[in-house]
Design a protein around this motif. Structure first.
Motif, mmCIF file in Angstrom:
data_model
loop_
_atom_site.group_PDB
_atom_site.id
_atom_site.type_symbol
_atom_site.label_atom_id
_atom_site.label_comp_id
_atom_site.label_asym_id
_atom_site.label_seq_id
_atom_site.Cartn_x
_atom_site.Cartn_y
_atom_site.Cartn_z
ATOM 1 N N THR A 139 -58.463 48.501 -7.753
ATOM 2 C CA THR A 139 -59.232 47.388 -8.433
ATOM 3 C C THR A 139 -59.351 46.196 -8.334
ATOM 4 O O THR A 139 -60.115 45.266 -8.821
ATOM 5 N N ARG A 140 -58.459 45.661 -7.486
ATOM 6 C CA ARG A 140 -58.493 44.258 -6.982
ATOM 7 C C ARG A 140 -57.864 44.315 -5.175
ATOM 8 O O ARG A 140 -57.264 45.179 -5.044
ATOM 9 N N TRP A 141 -58.257 43.009 -4.575
ATOM 10 C CA TRP A 141 -57.622 43.058 -3.270
ATOM 11 C C TRP A 141 -56.058 42.414 -3.363
ATOM 12 O O TRP A 141 -55.480 42.907 -2.323
ATOM 13 N N GLY A 142 -55.977 41.820 -4.365
ATOM 14 C CA GLY A 142 -54.588 41.320 -4.214
ATOM 15 C C GLY A 142 -54.169 40.562 -5.625
ATOM 16 O O GLY A 142 -54.965 40.197 -6.493
ATOM 17 N N SER A 143 -52.868 40.343 -5.615
ATOM 18 C CA SER A 143 -52.451 39.457 -6.833
ATOM 19 C C SER A 143 -51.191 38.636 -6.721
ATOM 20 O O SER A 143 -50.612 39.023 -5.583
ATOM 21 N N CYS A 144 -50.935 37.752 -7.389
ATOM 22 C CA CYS A 144 -49.649 36.934 -7.228
ATOM 23 C C CYS A 144 -49.069 36.585 -8.413
ATOM 24 O O CYS A 144 -49.567 36.315 -9.560
ATOM 25 N N SER A 145 -47.701 37.305 -8.608
ATOM 26 C CA SER A 145 -47.044 37.416 -9.873
ATOM 27 C C SER A 145 -46.574 35.755 -10.149
ATOM 28 O O SER A 145 -46.487 34.710 -9.114
ATOM 29 N N ALA A 146 -46.002 35.575 -11.503
ATOM 30 C CA ALA A 146 -45.380 34.341 -11.623
ATOM 31 C C ALA A 146 -43.974 33.961 -10.821
ATOM 32 O O ALA A 146 -43.814 32.840 -10.719
ATOM 33 N N ARG A 147 -43.453 34.816 -10.134
ATOM 34 C CA ARG A 147 -42.562 34.714 -9.040
ATOM 35 C C ARG A 147 -42.851 34.553 -7.782
ATOM 36 O O ARG A 147 -42.067 34.499 -6.916
ATOM 37 N N ASN A 148 -44.057 34.504 -7.527
ATOM 38 C CA ASN A 148 -44.736 34.482 -6.251
ATOM 39 C C ASN A 148 -44.458 35.550 -5.360
ATOM 40 O O ASN A 148 -44.550 35.617 -4.377
ATOM 41 N N ASN A 149 -44.424 36.735 -6.263
ATOM 42 C CA ASN A 149 -44.543 37.957 -5.523
ATOM 43 C C ASN A 149 -46.116 38.436 -5.207
ATOM 44 O O ASN A 149 -46.813 38.256 -6.062
ATOM 45 N N LEU A 150 -46.130 38.736 -3.637
ATOM 46 C CA LEU A 150 -47.730 39.031 -3.423
ATOM 47 C C LEU A 150 -47.830 40.418 -3.014
ATOM 48 O O LEU A 150 -47.123 41.025 -2.378
ATOM 49 N N ASN A 151 -48.876 41.038 -3.796
ATOM 50 C CA ASN A 151 -49.302 42.462 -3.722
ATOM 51 C C ASN A 151 -50.661 42.513 -3.247
ATOM 52 O O ASN A 151 -51.724 41.707 -3.570
ATOM 53 N N PHE A 152 -50.946 43.282 -2.042
ATOM 54 C CA PHE A 152 -52.231 43.721 -1.478
ATOM 55 C C PHE A 152 -52.634 44.970 -1.604
ATOM 56 O O PHE A 152 -51.789 45.914 -1.346
ATOM 57 N N SER A 153 -53.863 45.057 -1.557
ATOM 58 C CA SER A 153 -54.381 46.636 -1.497
ATOM 59 C C SER A 153 -54.326 47.034 0.022
ATOM 60 O O SER A 153 -54.621 46.205 0.907
ATOM 61 N N SER A 154 -53.856 48.376 -0.021
ATOM 62 C CA SER A 154 -53.905 49.026 1.382
ATOM 63 C C SER A 154 -55.094 49.078 2.055
ATOM 64 O O SER A 154 -55.383 49.318 3.316
ATOM 65 N N LEU A 155 -56.196 49.061 1.324
ATOM 66 C CA LEU A 155 -57.673 49.134 1.854
ATOM 67 C C LEU A 155 -57.876 48.171 2.603
ATOM 68 O O LEU A 155 -58.713 48.201 3.716
ATOM 69 N N LEU A 156 -57.206 46.884 2.389
ATOM 70 C CA LEU A 156 -57.578 45.763 3.492
ATOM 71 C C LEU A 156 -57.272 46.020 4.783
ATOM 72 O O LEU A 156 -57.860 45.522 5.766
ATOM 73 N N LEU A 157 -56.430 46.862 5.080
ATOM 74 C CA LEU A 157 -55.983 47.181 6.529
ATOM 75 C C LEU A 157 -57.120 47.569 7.248
ATOM 76 O O LEU A 157 -57.072 47.705 8.508
ATOM 77 N N LEU A 158 -58.071 48.042 6.412
ATOM 78 C CA LEU A 158 -59.297 48.804 7.140
ATOM 79 C C LEU A 158 -60.259 47.988 7.397
ATOM 80 O O LEU A 158 -61.626 48.191 8.141
ATOM 81 N N PHE A 159 -60.005 46.725 7.302
ATOM 82 C CA PHE A 159 -61.340 45.707 7.387
ATOM 83 C C PHE A 159 -60.659 44.583 8.530
ATOM 84 O O PHE A 159 -59.610 44.599 9.006
ATOM 85 N N PRO A 160 -61.995 43.951 9.141
ATOM 86 C CA PRO A 160 -61.573 42.994 10.302
ATOM 87 C C PRO A 160 -60.487 42.135 9.890
ATOM 88 O O PRO A 160 -60.206 41.541 8.614
#
Length: 280
Positions: free
Chosen positions: A193-214
């Motif tokens: 539902t989103r490409w990434g997110s940043c938590s209050a503790r600066n943990n970074l989450n990214f969608s694995s779908l991004l690996l298939l993009f340039p």
């Protein structure tokens, strides 16, 4: 404490609804029902979820202003859908077939799908330039009907697992060359539902779908989330940070919006700025 009832709750009696009625959107013979729901957020947003347009309306907005704003959002989505019926349907997981070439973080790979006797559970592993998916030969019933979805999930999980260290180094290198921010954990997750997110503790989450993009597209999302470690909201200061790191960020975002749900075999495997008429 007594609380004044908002006009939302007096219109349809459902609590979550708003009572704002909007026309459905029909594009190329396909109809997208439109509904509005109340939200505590301060801004209005619209998405296409499972073939339905959902517009989230801030609870604190006045009725007339909310109605006018919802109409504008609806028209904007209608224009985007007219250009690409899957423009906002980011929950659509790509499908993979046997012998399909894919590009992941600049690496040219081939997906191999094989049935094997003697295994109970499907699995996937990256071996050289081949991403091998092994399926039980005895699969039947629901397992067989859901095979495409199973293969997609296995491929994405295998890519996340095998490319994680390379991806993490890329995030750290970009951070070092741009903001040098203090960051927490870096994760690749099955986010649709989103490409990434940043938590209050600066943990970074990214969608694995991004690996298939340039890589240019991948880097733009990384920079976006890194900027959130410095500024939480999408303020002028935030965008100043983003554009200082990637001056052509807007062009890369247009490319992502254009191709985010295009089937892999139809999606360009390298990045090039769009012509004005190609963007959503």
């Amino acid at each position: 404490m007594w609380r004044r009832r908002h006009w939302f709750s007096t219109l349809d009696g459902k609590g979550a609804g708003t009572g704002i009625k909007l026309e459905d959107i029909t594009v190329n013979g396909r109809t997208f029902p439109v509904e509005t729901v109340a939200t505590y957020a301060k801004t209005m947003r619209g998405r296409v979820i499972d073939g339905k347009v959902v517009i989230r309306v801030p609870e604190r907005w006045g009725r007339n202003f909310a109605q006018e704003s919802a109409e504008k959002v609806r028209r904007s989505i209608e224009r985007a859908l007219a250009k690409n019926p899957h423009a906002f349907d980011r929950s659509r997981i790509p499908e993979f077939r046997d012998m399909q070439p894919i590009t992941a973080m600049g690496r040219e790979l081939i997906v191999r799908i094989e049935r094997r006797d003697g295994i109970r559970f499907a699995n996937a592993r990256l071996t050289g330039n081949e991403l091998r998916v092994h399926l039980p030969a005895s699969a039947s019933g629901d397992a067989l009907r859901n095979e495409k979805e199973v293969v997609s999930q296995l491929v994405l999980k295998a890519l996340s697992r095998e490319l994680y260290q390379e991806f993490r180094r890329r995030v750290e290198e970009i951070n070092k060359s741009t903001f040098n921010a203090r960051i927490g954990a870096i994760r690749l997750k099955n986010i649709t539902t989103r490409w990434g997110s940043c938590s209050a503790r600066n943990n970074l989450n990214f969608s694995s779908l991004l690996l298939l993009f340039p890589n240019e597209i991948l880097d733009s999302v990384i920079v976006h989330e890194l900027a959130h470690t410095m500024v939480r909201r999408h303020s002028d200061k935030f965008w100043s940070l983003v554009y200082s790191a990637i001056p052509d960020y807007k062009e890369r975002r247009r490319w992502l919006n254009r191709y985010q749900n295009t089937p892999l075999e139809e999606r360009p495997r390298t990045y090039a700025p769009l012509n004005a008429g190609d963007a959503l």
